[in-house]
Enzyme design. Structure first.
Site, PDB file in Angstrom:
ATOM      1  N   SER A 141       0.855  -1.186   0.000  1.00 60.48           N
ATOM      2  CA  SER A 141       0.000   0.000   0.000  1.00 60.48           C
ATOM      3  C   SER A 141       0.893   1.238   0.000  1.00 60.48           C
ATOM      4  O   SER A 141       1.756   1.378   0.860  1.00 60.48           O
ATOM      5  CB  SER A 141      -0.881  -0.029   1.254  1.00 60.48           C
ATOM      6  OG  SER A 141      -1.602   1.170   1.382  1.00 60.48           O
ATOM      7  N   LYS A 167      -1.441  -0.917  -4.117  1.00 61.72           N
ATOM      8  CA  LYS A 167      -2.620  -0.109  -3.777  1.00 61.72           C
ATOM      9  C   LYS A 167      -2.160   1.332  -3.597  1.00 61.72           C
ATOM     10  O   LYS A 167      -1.198   1.594  -2.876  1.00 61.72           O
ATOM     11  CB  LYS A 167      -3.225  -0.683  -2.502  1.00 61.72           C
ATOM     12  CG  LYS A 167      -4.053   0.251  -1.648  1.00 61.72           C
ATOM     13  CD  LYS A 167      -4.838  -0.559  -0.602  1.00 61.72           C
ATOM     14  CE  LYS A 167      -5.009   0.205   0.701  1.00 61.72           C
ATOM     15  NZ  LYS A 167      -5.773  -0.555   1.708  1.00 61.72           N
ATOM     16  N   LYS A 169      -3.114   5.129  -2.343  1.00 57.33           N
ATOM     17  CA  LYS A 169      -4.035   5.934  -1.544  1.00 57.33           C
ATOM     18  C   LYS A 169      -4.441   7.139  -2.394  1.00 57.33           C
ATOM     19  O   LYS A 169      -3.579   7.774  -3.019  1.00 57.33           O
ATOM     20  CB  LYS A 169      -3.324   6.414  -0.276  1.00 57.33           C
ATOM     21  CG  LYS A 169      -3.035   5.293   0.695  1.00 57.33           C
ATOM     22  CD  LYS A 169      -4.331   4.803   1.311  1.00 57.33           C
ATOM     23  CE  LYS A 169      -4.074   3.847   2.455  1.00 57.33           C
ATOM     24  NZ  LYS A 169      -5.328   3.389   3.060  1.00 57.33           N
ATOM     25  N   ASP A 194      -7.450   3.230  -2.789  1.00 61.58           N
ATOM     26  CA  ASP A 194      -8.139   3.269  -1.482  1.00 61.58           C
ATOM     27  C   ASP A 194      -8.348   4.725  -1.084  1.00 61.58           C
ATOM     28  O   ASP A 194      -7.393   5.495  -0.995  1.00 61.58           O
ATOM     29  CB  ASP A 194      -7.265   2.564  -0.440  1.00 61.58           C
ATOM     30  CG  ASP A 194      -7.927   2.506   0.931  1.00 61.58           C
ATOM     31  OD1 ASP A 194      -9.105   2.892   1.054  1.00 61.58           O
ATOM     32  OD2 ASP A 194      -7.243   2.070   1.886  1.00 61.58           O
ATOM     33  N   GLU A 219     -11.506   1.084  -3.148  1.00 61.80           N
ATOM     34  CA  GLU A 219     -11.819   0.720  -1.767  1.00 61.80           C
ATOM     35  C   GLU A 219     -12.388   1.913  -1.001  1.00 61.80           C
ATOM     36  O   GLU A 219     -11.803   2.993  -0.992  1.00 61.80           O
ATOM     37  CB  GLU A 219     -10.520   0.237  -1.112  1.00 61.80           C
ATOM     38  CG  GLU A 219     -10.683  -0.282   0.296  1.00 61.80           C
ATOM     39  CD  GLU A 219      -9.344  -0.769   0.871  1.00 61.80           C
ATOM     40  OE1 GLU A 219      -8.335  -0.820   0.138  1.00 61.80           O
ATOM     41  OE2 GLU A 219      -9.313  -1.091   2.072  1.00 61.80           O
ATOM     42  N   ASP A 244     -14.150  -1.439   3.251  1.00 63.38           N
ATOM     43  CA  ASP A 244     -13.233  -1.610   4.387  1.00 63.38           C
ATOM     44  C   ASP A 244     -13.914  -1.069   5.645  1.00 63.38           C
ATOM     45  O   ASP A 244     -14.557  -1.826   6.383  1.00 63.38           O
ATOM     46  CB  ASP A 244     -11.905  -0.882   4.085  1.00 63.38           C
ATOM     47  CG  ASP A 244     -10.931  -0.850   5.255  1.00 63.38           C
ATOM     48  OD1 ASP A 244     -11.128  -1.587   6.225  1.00 63.38           O
ATOM     49  OD2 ASP A 244      -9.938  -0.079   5.198  1.00 63.38           O
ATOM     50  N   LYS A 268     -10.234  -7.153   7.801  1.00 62.56           N
ATOM     51  CA  LYS A 268      -9.219  -6.845   8.817  1.00 62.56           C
ATOM     52  C   LYS A 268      -9.756  -7.419  10.117  1.00 62.56           C
ATOM     53  O   LYS A 268     -10.791  -6.955  10.620  1.00 62.56           O
ATOM     54  CB  LYS A 268      -9.053  -5.336   8.982  1.00 62.56           C
ATOM     55  CG  LYS A 268      -8.326  -4.641   7.857  1.00 62.56           C
ATOM     56  CD  LYS A 268      -8.262  -3.142   8.114  1.00 62.56           C
ATOM     57  CE  LYS A 268      -7.552  -2.441   6.974  1.00 62.56           C
ATOM     58  NZ  LYS A 268      -7.785  -0.982   7.005  1.00 62.56           N
ATOM     59  N   GLY A 296      -4.428  -4.431   6.035  1.00 59.63           N
ATOM     60  CA  GLY A 296      -3.349  -4.257   7.004  1.00 59.63           C
ATOM     61  C   GLY A 296      -3.477  -2.920   7.696  1.00 59.63           C
ATOM     62  O   GLY A 296      -4.106  -1.996   7.177  1.00 59.63           O
TER      63      GLY A 296
END
Ligand code: NPG
Length: 375
Positions: A141, A167, A169, A194, A219, A244, A268, A296
């Site tokens: 990420s 991934k 952000k 995400d 996400e 999430d 998670k 994570g």
């Protein structure tokens, strides 16, 4: 998964650690350079165990945060465990259920007790789960960067290390262009984004501009309560929608499925109240044909070890945010996990299969408290 072992906790040790990240991690909800981590050691009549809380020091990701968790552990959760002893660890979630919310705190207690149980029984967490894959594919990420050039550079370094899934952000003002540039530089990379709730339903047309980039998923673009908004988005974009923050329990998964608000679920264990809840969500998603992956929260080796075992269950068909240790820490509180061909080996030792470096833990502890039954 069940066990006949009855366990009596004698003491819980709550520690807050300060761990500098290898590079600052910026998301739409903040930047972390030094992570404050809460770990729990439980001493029981059957031996001891370690858990990790994943709670943040500020309530910016979810509502839980360290100072509040401290209080909840001492005044509400731990007394219920003492009162219920001896108990089966598989009943911990039920014992703690009268206390509403505080799922990450509950998960940390279950984790420490589970580690103690498994050590006493001489079995690994992977065996307890009935999972079999010896190694799992993992992703990385990548936080928001100052410039897009820097982002492209960071991604290419990770790809060179062997990560096959990245991934990014995103947030308003850092989304379409960064994705376009990373995609241009990496046409075949498994790429996902995400947003950590940074958008709302007025952004649907904007988010549809991500569709040409062949993303694995987007996400949690909208608020944690906005299942209807995610359903609307799902009708109007072709990129799969992953949830999430919106998934705190199996009931949320059922609701999301019923509302057609979800394609993929990020599991998670901390966010859903523990590993047993995580497994139940995995099983439901397998039945519903929904792919899952393991999220994570910048874990230490304790949480990483447990997440690797969880991610070796068959429904985890997408690479998780379970990167190699050196992506997070110069020095961890356990031995390191390393990447080999884009995968990390699942630990097979008893409990979570990691030995905690207690001298180093002592060095980086800035707060410590013991809770015993007499308190
Ligand atoms: O590799 O552990 C990791 C980080 C993955 O991006 C990641 N985690 O929103 O999923 C997230 C984010 C996060 C980090 C969330 C810290 C909460 C705390």
């Amino acid at each position: 998964m069940h066990s006949d072992l009855l366990i009596t906790p004698l003491m819980f040790e709550l520690r807050r650690l300060r761990m500098p990240l290898v590079r600052p991690f910026r998301t739409s909800f903040g930047t972390e350079s030094v992570r404050e981590v809460m770990v729990i050691r439980v001493v029981t009549d059957q031996g001891e165990g370690w858990g990790e809380s994943s709670i943040e020091s500020e309530p910016l990701y979810l509502s839980e945060f360290h100072n509040a968790a401290d209080y909840v552990f001492v005044e509400h959760l731990i007394p219920r465990l003492f009162a219920a002893a001896p108990f089966h660890v598989h009943d911990v979630a039920a014992i703690l259920a009268p206390v509403k919310g505080h799922r990450m705190a509950k998960a940390a207690l279950e984790m420490a007790l589970l580690d103690a149980q498994l050590h006493a029984e001489g079995r690994s967490f992977q065996r307890y789960l009935g999972a079999t894959r010896t190694a799992v594919a993992v992703g990385v990420s990548v936080g928001i960067t100052e410039t897009i050039d820097e982002l492209v550079h960071v991604v290419s370094d990770y790809v060179a290390e062997g990560y096959s899934r990245v991934k990014l952000k995103i947030e308003p003002g850092f989304d379409i262009e960064p994705v376009r540039r990373v995609r241009e530089a990496n046409p075949d990379l498994m790429l996902q984004v995400d947003a950590n709730t940074a958008y709302n339903i007025s952004d649907i047309d904007h988010l549809a501009r991500l569709d040409p980039f062949n993303l694995l998923l987007i996400e949690q673009p909208f608020g944690e309560d906005d299942l209807v908004g995610h359903a609307e988005l799902r009708r109007r974009v072709s990129t799969p929608i992953c949830l999430d923050e919106a998934i705190g329990s199996i009931d949320h998964v059922r609701s999301a499925i019923a509302l057609n608000a979800v394609d993929i679920v990020n599991i998670k264990p901390a966010r859903v109240g523990g590993y047993r809840a995580a497994v139940a969500i995995h099983d439901l998603c397998v039945d519903a044909g929904i792919p899952v992956w393991c999220g994570g929260m910048l874990e230490t080796g304790i949480g990483r070890a447990a997440n690797l075992a969880l991610a070796s269950l068959p429904g985890f068909t997408l690479p998780g945010d379970i990167s190699a240790t050196k992506r997070y820490w110069h020095r961890d509180i356990t031995a390191s996990f390393d990447l080999a061909n884009g995968q990390i080996t699942v630990p097979t030792g008893n409990g979570f299969g990691v030995a905690v470096d207690t001298d180093f833990v002592d060095e980086i502890t800035f707060e410590r408290r013991e809770v015993t039954q007499q308190d």
